[in-house]
Design an enzyme around this catalytic site. Sequence first.
Site, PDB file in Angstrom:
ATOM      1  N   HIS A 109      -8.253  -5.271  -0.257  1.00  0.00           N
ATOM      2  CA  HIS A 109      -7.039  -4.592  -0.091  1.00  0.00           C
ATOM      3  C   HIS A 109      -6.037  -5.086   0.945  1.00  0.00           C
ATOM      4  CE1 HIS A 109      -3.882  -1.475  -0.501  1.00  0.00           C
ATOM      5  NE2 HIS A 109      -4.100  -0.949   0.732  1.00  0.00           N
ATOM      6  N   ASP A 124      -9.036  -6.345  -4.996  1.00  0.00           N
ATOM      7  CA  ASP A 124      -8.438  -5.069  -4.212  1.00  0.00           C
ATOM      8  C   ASP A 124      -9.012  -3.857  -4.997  1.00  0.00           C
ATOM      9  OD1 ASP A 124      -7.283  -2.692  -3.274  1.00  0.00           O
ATOM     10  OD2 ASP A 124      -5.302  -3.654  -3.205  1.00  0.00           O
ATOM     11  N   SER A 143       0.906  -1.131  -0.091  1.00  0.00           N
ATOM     12  CA  SER A 143      -0.020   0.009  -0.160  1.00  0.00           C
ATOM     13  C   SER A 143       0.829   1.085  -0.140  1.00  0.00           C
ATOM     14  CB  SER A 143      -0.748   0.028   1.242  1.00  0.00           C
ATOM     15  OG  SER A 143      -1.869   0.802   0.988  1.00  0.00           O
TER      16      SER A 143
END
Length: 392
Positions: A359, A326, A152
Amino acid sequence: MSSTSLVVSAQSMQFAGPLALRSGASLGSYTLAYETYGTLNADRSNAVLVCHALNASHHVAGVYEGQAKSEGWWDNMVGPGKPVDTNRFFVIGVNNLGSCFGSTGPMHTNPATGRIYGADFPVVTVEDWVDAQAVLLDALGIRTLAAVMGGSLGGMQALSWTLQYPDRVRHAVVVASAPNLTAENIAFNEVARRAIVSDPDFHGGHFYEHGVIPKRGLRIARMIGHITYLSDDVMNEKFGRILRSAVEGEAATLDYRYSTQEIEFQIESYLRYQGDKFSEYFDANTYLLITRALDYFDPARAHGGNLSAALAKATAKFLLVSFKTDWRFSPARSRELVKALLDNRRNVSYAEIDAPHGHDAFLLDDVRYMGVVRSYFERVALETEAEGSAAQ
């Protein structure tokens, strides 16, 4: 606690500065909190830097002695015999500047004024964090990283390392990340920020002086964020349209009355729990700073939006991993990076994992994901060990 978890302790290092920031401001002095795992080899070639995402910290792996449930946020990934094997690598986790977990941030005293920084803490960027990490590595005597890794926002830092310090990184592992945020992602961040700054307890970012915390805003910000971290499939599987009364063994009925307080669906209960927990430990100014850093990151901006031109500086070998469910950092964004790197004829491995977790999958134990990372770091270890033998 995993039977292979390390027992660790946090460390910190003070720097006199100044550290020049991309905003034009600078920090005259600052502290970085960090942890290390494993042993640095004789030629200092086996170091792996792990960069953290929004609400994480330098506590990447292991547990704190005497503290239950203190596992690091990536303890399933880093440790003895794990995909990033600390029997072979010296792993470093650094808390970003502006955070609320030990490194200098809005909760600390500004030495120039003697007052808590609060909203006066300077704007920080991904590039600033990388510069600070490089200063810490210098102090630790580490010139070159065997790998830099992150998921991320941490993946953005790993990518930025390859552009800011290309000669110091041999491998970059970028997981569930992107070359910049989409407009939708920026919009989610802005709504979360508005929730915080609109809280009456925010006081323009100087709430510390008033002895309050803008918990209402933090709760809403976390609830918004948490929705984006999960896939629709996971939310339906875990919660569906289940009523809280059914979970608690009561008659499953709808109240049919609008209320600002009543919780009827289990997903509502879950989100409020996450929001309440977050508001107890995270700093509001830190949330504003870090989401802004996310918004600003865009290495292609200086190249007219041409990502291939931006990544021409990178010389590292890459592993990129994405997850099909995601939708916040979709596989399409990772494929943009793959294409741009291949345009520059860089060595790139790419895995697109069909995991259901959205995610959050980058933090979980999907066997295919862990297998890909383990295999890649086996390659990094063998390469590092071969280079060490050749140098002797």
